[in-house]
Design a protein around this motif. Structure first.
Motif, short mmCIF file in Angstrom:
data_model
loop_
_atom_site.label_atom_id
_atom_site.label_comp_id
_atom_site.label_asym_id
_atom_site.label_seq_id
_atom_site.Cartn_x
_atom_site.Cartn_y
_atom_site.Cartn_z
N ASN A 64 10.18 -2.74 -16.07
CA ASN A 64 10.51 -1.35 -16.38
C ASN A 64 9.27 -0.47 -16.47
O ASN A 64 9.26 0.66 -15.97
N VAL A 65 8.20 -1.00 -17.09
CA VAL A 65 6.95 -0.24 -17.19
C VAL A 65 6.36 -0.02 -15.81
O VAL A 65 5.87 1.07 -15.48
N SER A 66 6.39 -1.07 -14.98
CA SER A 66 5.83 -0.97 -13.63
C SER A 66 6.57 0.09 -12.82
O SER A 66 5.94 0.91 -12.12
N ARG A 67 7.87 0.10 -12.90
CA ARG A 67 8.64 1.09 -12.14
C ARG A 67 8.36 2.51 -12.63
O ARG A 67 8.31 3.45 -11.83
N ASP A 68 8.20 2.64 -13.94
CA ASP A 68 7.89 3.96 -14.49
C ASP A 68 6.54 4.46 -13.98
O ASP A 68 6.40 5.63 -13.61
N LEU A 69 5.54 3.57 -13.94
CA LEU A 69 4.22 3.96 -13.45
C LEU A 69 4.26 4.29 -11.96
O LEU A 69 3.58 5.22 -11.51
N CYS A 70 5.03 3.53 -11.19
CA CYS A 70 5.14 3.81 -9.76
C CYS A 70 5.86 5.13 -9.49
O CYS A 70 5.65 5.76 -8.45
N ARG A 71 6.70 5.53 -10.43
CA ARG A 71 7.39 6.82 -10.28
C ARG A 71 6.53 7.98 -10.73
O ARG A 71 6.52 9.04 -10.09
N ASN A 72 5.82 7.82 -11.85
CA ASN A 72 5.20 8.96 -12.53
C ASN A 72 3.69 8.97 -12.54
O ASN A 72 3.09 10.00 -12.87
N SER A 73 3.03 7.85 -12.25
CA SER A 73 1.57 7.82 -12.23
C SER A 73 1.08 8.02 -10.80
O SER A 73 1.52 7.31 -9.88
N PRO A 74 0.17 8.96 -10.56
CA PRO A 74 -0.35 9.13 -9.20
C PRO A 74 -0.98 7.86 -8.64
O PRO A 74 -0.81 7.55 -7.47
N TYR A 75 -1.70 7.13 -9.49
CA TYR A 75 -2.34 5.91 -9.01
C TYR A 75 -1.31 4.81 -8.77
O TYR A 75 -1.44 4.02 -7.83
N GLY A 76 -0.29 4.72 -9.62
CA GLY A 76 0.75 3.73 -9.40
C GLY A 76 1.50 4.00 -8.11
O GLY A 76 1.76 3.07 -7.32
N ALA A 77 1.84 5.25 -7.85
CA ALA A 77 2.53 5.60 -6.61
C ALA A 77 1.65 5.36 -5.40
O ALA A 77 2.11 4.88 -4.35
N ARG A 78 0.36 5.67 -5.53
CA ARG A 78 -0.57 5.47 -4.43
C ARG A 78 -0.70 3.98 -4.07
O ARG A 78 -0.64 3.60 -2.91
N MET A 79 -0.86 3.13 -5.10
CA MET A 79 -1.07 1.72 -4.84
C MET A 79 0.19 1.05 -4.31
O MET A 79 0.11 0.06 -3.58
N LEU A 80 1.35 1.56 -4.66
CA LEU A 80 2.59 1.04 -4.08
C LEU A 80 2.59 1.22 -2.57
O LEU A 80 2.98 0.32 -1.82
N GLU A 81 2.13 2.39 -2.13
CA GLU A 81 2.05 2.66 -0.69
C GLU A 81 0.96 1.83 -0.03
O GLU A 81 1.14 1.29 1.06
N VAL A 82 -0.19 1.73 -0.69
CA VAL A 82 -1.32 0.98 -0.13
C VAL A 82 -0.95 -0.49 0.03
O VAL A 82 -1.24 -1.11 1.07
N PHE A 83 -0.33 -1.08 -0.98
CA PHE A 83 0.01 -2.50 -0.91
C PHE A 83 0.92 -2.79 0.27
O PHE A 83 0.68 -3.73 1.03
N SER A 84 1.98 -2.02 0.43
CA SER A 84 2.90 -2.26 1.54
C SER A 84 2.24 -2.02 2.89
O SER A 84 2.54 -2.71 3.87
N SER A 85 1.31 -1.08 2.94
CA SER A 85 0.66 -0.78 4.22
C SER A 85 -0.33 -1.86 4.64
O SER A 85 -0.43 -2.19 5.82
N ILE A 86 -1.08 -2.43 3.68
CA ILE A 86 -2.06 -3.45 4.05
C ILE A 86 -1.41 -4.82 4.27
O ILE A 86 -1.93 -5.65 5.03
N VAL A 87 -0.28 -5.07 3.64
CA VAL A 87 0.38 -6.37 3.79
C VAL A 87 1.35 -6.36 4.97
O VAL A 87 1.40 -7.32 5.75
N ILE A 88 2.10 -5.28 5.15
CA ILE A 88 3.12 -5.23 6.20
C ILE A 88 2.66 -4.36 7.37
O ILE A 88 2.79 -4.75 8.53
#
Length: 493
Positions: A64-88
């Motif tokens: 739940n905390v992770s999802r909240d950070l990915c929704r509301n933290s600029p760095y959390g949202a950024r790293m969600l995109e970066v992770f999927s882009s470098i792995v996939i």
């Protein structure tokens, strides 16, 4: 006295003798400890529980905390995109092995199925899109489930199969009914006595969906129809944890620090004015400079300032301006915190922030080496064995049941998406040297760029022939002639 915590103080208060023995035993333990890290430190709590005991207690909160950070933290949202882009990236693609004709037929069906929304049970994306969605879920929730959904031949699909992605919430971690007394349920996963996964307890609907709250029930699904995707960090671990869990508090602190800096800047940019009045009284009791009518009038002490505004005060009022002092902007601290968060995510600072102002070719190249190894590890140890190969196996089985193909084993080699070159000229020169020295093959070079060598060879062959038929020289022809001439000169000498 050092190393006395609240429990020690309580014991000392109740029984000084017991408290003294307690401290003496701790001193002996610290003296005999072979490793410095084994010595007890104030406030450092460490336990020896299993991975499943630790994860089971905290998994929902972490998710739940992770999802909240990915929704509301600029760095959390950024790293969600970066992770999927470098792995996939653009997708991890298969290259069918074996006989050319059989492989080409298999790949034509695959392209028709995986290259369209036919492979998705929701009909929203293609196979590469499912991979990206799975990578995002692994980053954000720590795990994701892929479920095999067999379809009827009359559904009109290239092969009668679709894939359904399920969030980790669909796993019912409440122990179900075990028919065999030797089997055991651990956090929604059923194991045999030998440790083999038998199946999963899956909620019919997402338990967090309010629409289906009254119909919350789970069913047992055989393991042959489910693939559970997560990065295992300890032997025996059954569930996955969100990536970056070690820096959630740091990310929260960074967001609060950013908000505090913004508020501070707003205050520094604000002009404050205080209006004072003289308090001396005359013999008749009225205040100096203020008439009885002014005393009786209602006060409006707050005045909004505007550019070019002229405000007329009352007789006897004085005006004093307050200028807030401006200090450093704190960029150095912010950069340090961003670097620490990058370490927790397993990426570089420039990827986390998008700031390449202090980077150069060498630093980007050096940082990219470790990042590519981490990405390759996740690709080859998580996504290819747990996502790609099960999907390929189900695809082949569905095609055989549909009589689309029969016979020999149909295997595939999975090729990750190509990495962009930081300096294409330098990198291609290095690739050419590797190829010339025999350290890599042409097929290896093609695969490293995310292409199927068989398809690329056929494509080049046809293209070169078209150039020749038109009386033109293809760039590959020029290179072949140059290499041939160099070879003849070496043989002659």
């Amino acid at each position: 006295m050092k190393n006395i915590n609240m429990l020690d103080k309580l014991v000392n208060y109740v029984s000084p003798v017991a408290g003294a023995k307690r401290l003496a035993a701790r001193r002996v333990a610290n003296i005999t400890a072979r490793y410095e890290g084994a010595k007890k430190k104030d406030g450092w709590q460490s336990v020896g529980t299993s991975a499943n005991s630790e994860i089971g207690r905290d998994l929902k909160s972490l998710r739940n905390v992770s999802r909240d950070l990915c929704r509301n933290s600029p760095y959390g949202a950024r790293m969600l995109e970066v992770f999927s882009s470098i792995v996939i990236g653009d997708g991890i693609t298969p290259a069918a092995l074996g006989d050319d004709d059989a492989a080409k037929k298999l790949m034509s069906f695959w392209d028709e199925w995986a290259g369209t929304t036919a492979c998705d049970a929701s009909g929203m994306t293609d196979f590469a899109g499912l991979q990206t969605l799975a990578a995002r879920s692994v980053f954000e929730s720590g795990e994701v489930l892929i479920r095999r959904r067999d379809r009827r031949p009359k559904d009109g699909l290239p092969v009668p199969l679709q894939l359904q992605l399920l969030e980790a919430d669909h796993l019912d971690d409440i122990t179900g009914t075990v028919k065999n007394s030797l089997d055991v349920d651990i956090q929604g996963v059923r194991f045999s006595a030998t440790g083999k996964i038998l199946g999963y307890h899956i909620f019919t609907h997402h338990p967090g969906d309010n629409i289906w709250a009254a119909q919350r029930k789970s069913a047992f699904v055989d393991a042959k129809n489910i693939s559970h995707i997560f990065a295992k960090q300890r032997p025996g671990q059954v569930r996955g944890v969100p990536r970056g869990h070690a820096i959630y508090n740091l990310l929260r602190d960074m967001d609060e620090y950013r908000e505090a800096r913004l508020l501070k800047s707003k205050i520094e940019a604000t002009l404050a004015i205080f209006v004072g009045t003289q308090r001396e009284e005359q013999e008749d009791g009225t205040r100096l400079g203020l008439s009885a009518q002014a005393e009786a009038e209602p006060r409006n002490d707050m005045v909004d300032l505007a550019p070019g505004m002229v405000h007329y005060g009352r007789p006897g009022e004085t005006i004093e301006t307050i200028n807030a002092s401006s200090t450093s902007d704190g960029n150095a601290l912010h950069r340090t915190l961003a670097q620490e968060s990058s370490v927790g995510f397993g990426t570089t600072y420039d990827q986390t922030t998008g700031d390449v102002s202090q980077a150069n070719y060498s630093s980007l190249k050096a940082g990219g080496i470790v990042q590519r190894r981490i990405a390759s590890q996740i690709q080859k140890q998580v996504f290819i064995p747990l996502f790609c190969r099960p999907a390929w196996r189900w695809f082949v089985e569905a095609g055989e049941l549909n009589n689309s193909w029969q016979g020999s084993s149909h295997k595939a080699k999975w090729v990750p998406s190509a990495n962009e070159k930081i300096d294409p000229k330098k990198d291609m020169e290095a690739d050419a040297l590797e190829l010339a020295s025999g350290l890599s093959s042409w097929a290896d070079q093609v695969q490293s760029r995310g292409h199927d060598p068989r398809e690329k060879f056929d494509e080049l062959q046809k293209e070169i022939q078209r150039f020749r038929d038109a009386g033109m020289k293809h760039p590959m022809d020029t290179e072949i002639i140059r290499v041939s001439e160099n070879s003849n000169e070496n043989n002659a000498s």
